[in-house]
Design an enzyme around this catalytic site. Structure first.
Site, short mmCIF file in Angstrom:
data_model
loop_
_atom_site.label_atom_id
_atom_site.label_comp_id
_atom_site.label_asym_id
_atom_site.label_seq_id
_atom_site.Cartn_x
_atom_site.Cartn_y
_atom_site.Cartn_z
N GLU A 1 8.49 16.57 15.91
CA GLU A 1 9.00 16.51 14.55
C GLU A 1 8.23 17.50 13.67
O GLU A 1 7.00 17.44 13.60
CB GLU A 1 8.86 15.09 13.99
CG GLU A 1 9.45 14.91 12.60
CD GLU A 1 9.36 13.47 12.13
OE1 GLU A 1 10.27 13.02 11.41
OE2 GLU A 1 8.36 12.80 12.47
N LYS B 1 0.85 -1.19 0.00
CA LYS B 1 0.00 0.00 0.00
C LYS B 1 0.88 1.24 0.00
O LYS B 1 1.37 1.68 1.04
CB LYS B 1 -0.92 0.05 1.22
CG LYS B 1 -2.01 1.13 1.07
CD LYS B 1 -2.68 1.49 2.37
CE LYS B 1 -2.01 2.64 3.06
NZ LYS B 1 -2.05 3.92 2.28
N CYS C 1 12.84 11.66 6.96
CA CYS C 1 12.80 11.21 8.35
C CYS C 1 14.16 11.31 9.03
O CYS C 1 14.23 11.40 10.26
CB CYS C 1 12.29 9.77 8.41
SG CYS C 1 13.18 8.61 7.35
N GLU D 1 9.82 1.81 10.75
CA GLU D 1 10.70 2.97 10.76
C GLU D 1 9.83 4.20 10.92
O GLU D 1 8.98 4.49 10.08
CB GLU D 1 11.53 3.07 9.48
CG GLU D 1 12.72 4.01 9.66
CD GLU D 1 12.91 4.97 8.53
OE1 GLU D 1 12.33 6.08 8.61
OE2 GLU D 1 13.61 4.64 7.58
#
Length: 524
Positions: free
Chosen positions: A393, A188, A295, A261
């Site tokens: 973040e 996906k 990231c 992750e």
């Protein structure tokens, strides 16, 4: 099988026919669609069919049937399409870069990093799959009398969810080792950036991969997330920490393996002896690659007081000189954000920080004059703990700079985060940098580089500590996570019980003496 030839210059961008071919690979039986919008312009780019829960279950059925035949092939046969893939990607890289730019809004130089990563990662595993997956002899209990083999079997069908920011690095980049290990995959991708993954799949099928092995479903997680996780023999996910926790909870009752992750708030430490010019240029790359939507990009910059007053002005000067652009060429230093929600989140973080006393050294505003989702590369000082930007973040082109006096203080502040994905250290003394790196709580640490040195070293594992994830991609772990390990031990000549009429007490004494002998002879 020959690699496809590169398209002519005028045929590079996506045509309606090309989009129709790519989206035909999505498993979808309904009429529902979604519109992919080009971040550079805000104009529609493609109409994508959406999958529902029934489509996901159908994808698993197809994948499971194909996987049995695939797993029975020798590894040397399975890797053939992937050995061809590197040349094919090189031959058609201009077209791939166009697709990546059009659907993500990233600069071409940052799209090139994705192309290089997937080309080299595929080659790495294709060259090593046979060695990683072959049966291995292990030391038995009684040397010479116990023969032990470690065998690797594929998990079966891997459910893989990839994000929008690096669609082929974090999609096909993980799918390729899973396939080489003998699995099938139900994938996906994010709806916004599914075209590039479909492009790689289409190419790989042309190069000999059985198409049923890589099933693609597209849709909202609320619609297809549960059946995607429920059907998987192993789940691989890259995305937010919040979503990663939800997936872990979903698979826990079935005791299915997973790798995650997740997020990061990555620090960079500039030591007192750092080369100011080199470090400032490196910091620009570390903070603003893909408009900070990476990231492992740097969001916290700790600068020693001895170089702070030289480094920060030079860094700000370089940031203010960055070129923003929408061209399908290499002129722009930075591209666009991908989603309107990213622009909203970045704007909110910066505005709140400024309201609470942060100082804008560069940027600090949207750039609609360039494109609807552009935000100026931004440097902030005087960021404090009561600001969301300090610990959360941001995932955009924003970095906070902090002055420090003592190296121990910098390490402590760098580690004072629930995340631990990536970190960076800059110094003229590489050995000293490595010593600092060993103290940082991050899955990858780069010395005199922001992120690429570690990430692009495909022979080494990459992943996060703390709330930045579970498991690793790259290296042997990047393939072996998609396998089940089995131990087969055969016993020869003597049984592991007292022979003849020997009592257990005597047998225990004999075995204890054997332990001492094996230690003395260094057999164990």
């Amino acid at each position: 099988m020959a690699s496809p030839t590169a398209p002519a210059q005028g045929e590079r961008t996506l045509s309606d026919a090309r989009i129709a071919r790519l989206t035909s690979h999505i498993v979808s039986g309904g009429a529902a669609t979604a519109t992919v919008v080009a971040p550079f312009t805000g104009e529609p780019l493609a109409t994508v069919p959406l999958s529902d829960a029934v489509d996901v279950r159908r994808a698993y059925e197809r994948a499971r049937e194909a996987q049995r035949t695939w797993a029975a092939l020798p590894v040397r046969e399975r890797v053939k399409p992937f050995l061809r893939l590197t040349d094919a990607l090189v031959a058609r890289r201009a077209e791939l870069l166009d697709v990546l730019q059009l659907e993500t809004g990233k600069a071409r130089r940052h799209a090139t990093e994705e192309f290089l990563d997937v080309a080299l990662c595929s080659l790495y595993y294709a060259r090593r799959a046979g060695r990683l997956l072959r049966p291995r002899r292990r030391q038995g209990m009684v040397p010479g009398l116990t023969r032990v083999q470690e065998l690797r079997h594929p998990k079966g069908v891997v459910g893989l969810v990839s994000p929008w920011n690096y669609p082929i690095t974090l999609g096909p980049g993980d799918i390729l080792p899973a396939l080489m290990a003998g699995n099938a995959v139900v994938h996906k991708p994010d709806t916004q950036t599914c075209l590039s993954s479909l492009w790689v799949r289409d190419l790989l099928v042309d190069l000999g991969l059985p198409p049923e092995l890589w099933q693609v479903v597209v849709g909202d997680p609320s619609e297809i997330g549960d059946p995607l996780v429920e059907g998987a023999d192993y789940v691989a996910f890259t995305g937010s920490t919040r979503a990663g926790r939800a997936i872990a909870a979903k698979v826990a009752p079935r005791l299915v393996g997973y790798s995650l992750e997740l997020g990061g708030k990555n620090p960079m430490i500039v030591m007192a002896d750092a080369d100011v010019e080199r470090t400032a240029r490196g910091a620009v790359r570390a903070c603003f690659t893909n408009a900070g939507q990476l990231c492992i990009s740097i969001e916290r910059l700790y600068v020693h007081e001895d170089v702070y007053d030289r480094f920060v002005p030079r860094f700000v000067e370089l940031v203010e000189g960055m070129r923003l652009g929408t061209g399908l060429d290499f002129d722009a230093d930075m591209g666009s954000l991908t989603h309107a929600r990213q622009l909203e989140g970045v704007t909110r973080h910066v505005e709140q920080a400024v309201e609470k006393g942060a100082t804008v050294l560069a940027g600090g505003k949207a750039r609609p004059d360039v494109g609807p989702l552009f935000y100026a590369p931004t440097v902030l000082a005087d960021v404090t703990a009561d600001m969301d930007l300090c610990a959360e973040e941001t995932f955009g082109p924003v970095v906070a700079v902090y002055r420090y006096r003592d190296l121990d203080e910098a390490v402590e502040r760098a580690n004072a985060s629930p995340y631990g994905l990536n970190a960076s250290v800059w110094t003229r003394d590489a050995a000293a940098g490595r010593r600092v790196a060993a103290r940082l709580q991050a899955g990858t640490v780069n010395v005199n580089d922001g992120y690429g040195a570690a990430y692009a070293s495909h022979d080494a594992p990459m992943g996060g500590m703390k709330q930045s994830g579970v498991g690793r991609r790259h290296g042997s772990e990047g393939m072996l996570r998609f396998t089940e390990v089995k131990t087969v031990a055969s016993q020869h000549l003597m049984d592991l019980e007292p022979p003849g009429g020997l009592g257990y007490e005597k047998f225990a004494d004999l075995m204890a003496g054997g332990v001492k002998i094996m230690k003395w002879l260094r057999i164990k």
